[in-house]
Write an enzyme that holds these catalytic residues in place. Sequence first.
Site, PDB file in Angstrom:
ATOM      1  N   LYS A 111       1.087  -1.216  -0.002  1.00  0.00           N
ATOM      2  CA  LYS A 111      -0.468   0.015  -0.060  1.00  0.00           C
ATOM      3  C   LYS A 111       0.477   0.923  -0.055  1.00  0.00           C
ATOM      4  O   LYS A 111       0.111   2.351  -0.236  1.00  0.00           O
ATOM      5  CB  LYS A 111      -1.259  -0.312   0.904  1.00  0.00           C
ATOM      6  CG  LYS A 111      -2.665  -1.590   1.680  1.00  0.00           C
ATOM      7  CD  LYS A 111      -3.105  -0.682   2.089  1.00  0.00           C
ATOM      8  CE  LYS A 111      -4.077  -1.971   0.984  1.00  0.00           C
ATOM      9  NZ  LYS A 111      -5.760  -1.884   2.302  1.00  0.00           N
ATOM     10  N   LYS A 192      -3.847  -9.214  -6.153  1.00  0.00           N
ATOM     11  CA  LYS A 192      -5.374  -9.730  -5.557  1.00  0.00           C
ATOM     12  C   LYS A 192      -6.378  -9.155  -5.878  1.00  0.00           C
ATOM     13  O   LYS A 192      -6.577  -8.379  -5.616  1.00  0.00           O
ATOM     14  CB  LYS A 192      -5.594 -10.239  -3.564  1.00  0.00           C
ATOM     15  CG  LYS A 192      -5.095  -8.607  -3.034  1.00  0.00           C
ATOM     16  CD  LYS A 192      -5.748  -9.017  -1.643  1.00  0.00           C
ATOM     17  CE  LYS A 192      -5.647  -8.074  -1.210  1.00  0.00           C
ATOM     18  NZ  LYS A 192      -7.078  -8.050  -0.204  1.00  0.00           N
ATOM     19  N   LYS A 195     -10.805  -4.508  -3.111  1.00  0.00           N
ATOM     20  CA  LYS A 195     -11.953  -3.376  -3.658  1.00  0.00           C
ATOM     21  C   LYS A 195     -11.038  -1.663  -3.387  1.00  0.00           C
ATOM     22  O   LYS A 195     -12.143  -0.843  -4.690  1.00  0.00           O
ATOM     23  CB  LYS A 195     -12.965  -3.524  -2.176  1.00  0.00           C
ATOM     24  CG  LYS A 195     -12.493  -3.295  -1.230  1.00  0.00           C
ATOM     25  CD  LYS A 195     -13.737  -3.364  -0.319  1.00  0.00           C
ATOM     26  CE  LYS A 195     -13.105  -3.904   1.347  1.00  0.00           C
ATOM     27  NZ  LYS A 195     -12.383  -4.038   1.773  1.00  0.00           N
TER      28      LYS A 195
HETATM   29  P1  ATP Z   1      -8.967  -3.167   0.500  1.00  0.00           P
HETATM   30  O1  ATP Z   1      -8.040  -3.184  -0.755  1.00  0.00           O
HETATM   31  O2  ATP Z   1      -9.447  -2.219   0.876  1.00  0.00           O
HETATM   32  O3  ATP Z   1      -7.174  -3.246   1.403  1.00  0.00           O
HETATM   33  P2  ATP Z   1      -9.704  -5.671   0.541  1.00  0.00           P
HETATM   34  O4  ATP Z   1     -10.492  -6.013  -0.612  1.00  0.00           O
HETATM   35  O5  ATP Z   1      -8.060  -6.418   0.483  1.00  0.00           O
HETATM   36  O6  ATP Z   1      -9.850  -4.826   0.777  1.00  0.00           O
HETATM   37  P3  ATP Z   1     -10.290  -6.463   3.262  1.00  0.00           P
HETATM   38  O7  ATP Z   1     -10.715  -5.238   3.989  1.00  0.00           O
HETATM   39  O8  ATP Z   1      -8.241  -5.221   3.824  1.00  0.00           O
HETATM   40  O9  ATP Z   1     -10.592  -6.238   1.997  1.00  0.00           O
HETATM   41  O10 ATP Z   1     -10.472  -8.270   3.655  1.00  0.00           O
HETATM   42  C1  ATP Z   1     -11.297  -8.183   3.706  1.00  0.00           C
HETATM   43  C2  ATP Z   1     -11.755  -9.894   4.114  1.00  0.00           C
HETATM   44  O11 ATP Z   1     -11.749 -10.234   2.665  1.00  0.00           O
HETATM   45  C3  ATP Z   1     -10.134 -10.280   4.686  1.00  0.00           C
HETATM   46  O12 ATP Z   1     -10.309 -11.811   5.176  1.00  0.00           O
HETATM   47  C4  ATP Z   1      -9.182 -10.923   3.344  1.00  0.00           C
HETATM   48  O13 ATP Z   1      -8.240 -12.100   3.494  1.00  0.00           O
HETATM   49  C5  ATP Z   1     -10.044 -11.108   2.259  1.00  0.00           C
HETATM   50  N1  ATP Z   1      -9.755 -10.892   0.944  1.00  0.00           N
HETATM   51  C6  ATP Z   1      -9.601  -9.328   0.814  1.00  0.00           C
HETATM   52  N2  ATP Z   1      -9.661  -9.948  -0.421  1.00  0.00           N
HETATM   53  C7  ATP Z   1      -9.332 -10.783  -1.233  1.00  0.00           C
HETATM   54  C8  ATP Z   1      -9.731 -11.905  -2.148  1.00  0.00           C
HETATM   55  N3  ATP Z   1      -8.430 -11.249  -3.442  1.00  0.00           N
HETATM   56  N4  ATP Z   1      -8.790 -13.564  -2.364  1.00  0.00           N
HETATM   57  C9  ATP Z   1      -9.717 -13.875  -0.813  1.00  0.00           C
HETATM   58  N5  ATP Z   1     -10.026 -12.640  -0.196  1.00  0.00           N
HETATM   59  C10 ATP Z   1      -9.899 -11.930   0.334  1.00  0.00           C
END
Ligand code: ATP
Length: 329
Positions: A111, A192, A195
């Site tokens: 990040k 990955k 969002k």
């Molecule tokens: P950001 O992009 O804002 O960091 P994010 O999409 O990574 O957000 P988080 O809120 O950080 O989402 O994660 C929420 C949950 O979803 C966590 O348990 C994380 O491990 C899981 N998660 C996030 N992205 C993935 C993915 N691409 N595949 C599987 N699990 C995911």
Amino acid sequence: MSRVLSGIQPSGQLTLGNYIGAMKNFVKLQETEECFFMVVDLHAITVPQEPAALSEQTEALAALYIAAGIDPSKASVFIQSHVRAHAELGWLFTTLANMGELERMTQFKDKAAGKESVGAGLFVYPTLMAADILIYHADLIPVGDDQKQHIELTRDLTQRFNSRFGEYFKTPEPYIHKVGARIMSLDDASKKMSKSNPNPGSFIALLDPIDVIRKKIARATTDSGMEVRFDPANKPEVSNLMSIYSHCADLTLPEIEERYQGQGYGSFKKDLAEAVISVIEPLQARYHEIRESGEIHQILKQGAEKASNIADRTLAEVKERMGFLLPRG
Ligand code: ATP
Ligand code: LTN
């Protein structure tokens, strides 16, 4: 019965990656364990958030938990900032962590990469996460693969606290499913699905209109071959789409390979879109009902009350152990 705790950031539209990697497991765990699921708004502000968007996304995420199948009579759902002890215990844990171990966190490195100025909150993000977990004496932490390193740091901080201030916290365990723990971006299978990716074509949002989902899947990157085969090293894009399919249609990877033998990517992608829609469409319908009814506020109030009872007690015990003078009289 184990105590389970997890959180998701209201930092954008929830994706299919969040659903498969995290929420789907939450729904399963509530049947057998004592569960606490949070919307981690204090974590979301480690990168700038528009105030109006933050409150909307927070409420939307809470409603999505319920729409995805979390039952408030079985699990506590609440907003992190409604339980004030999180921020305070987070500070206490920040003083236990070292710069070196925080600098090694890959989420921080990812990040912070290429940014001229990096917020200090992003740096101490993992110490607040450790506080989230330990404040409930949680045993099991269901997360996607990307959060494993943060849980390992939480385990180190647990041991550090116990050795400095006396045995108090138990060491939490990550709970990570093998298939689907890391759903990748639709436009780049080396990243990955996230969002907060500025390209909306890279993710499927749970609240995307159905025709947008069809388009995003049709446009998802694939290799120039035509074989539907699970081979993450050589065919990362197709393998990622197969993982998504496997979750949404309840098929194994070999079953998918067999079904599309000799057929190319066209019909595979079409069926994949329908499988994804079959999961998302009913979820969206429930989501809209919940938002319209306004019932979410009562659910969050109850969740925060139950969580605060536990969290306040832990914080008081921690402060006593650390030697703070407690107010008297
Ligand atoms: P950001 O992009 O804002 O960091 P994010 O999409 O990574 O957000 P988080 O809120 O950080 O989402 O994660 C929420 C949950 O979803 C966590 O348990 C994380 O491990 C899981 N998660 C996030 N992205 C993935 C993915 N691409 N595949 C599987 N699990 C995911
Ligand atoms: N860092 C997590 C969100 C999170 C979390 C937690 C997960 C904050 N606090 C406590 C499990 C337990 C993420 O998904 N990015």
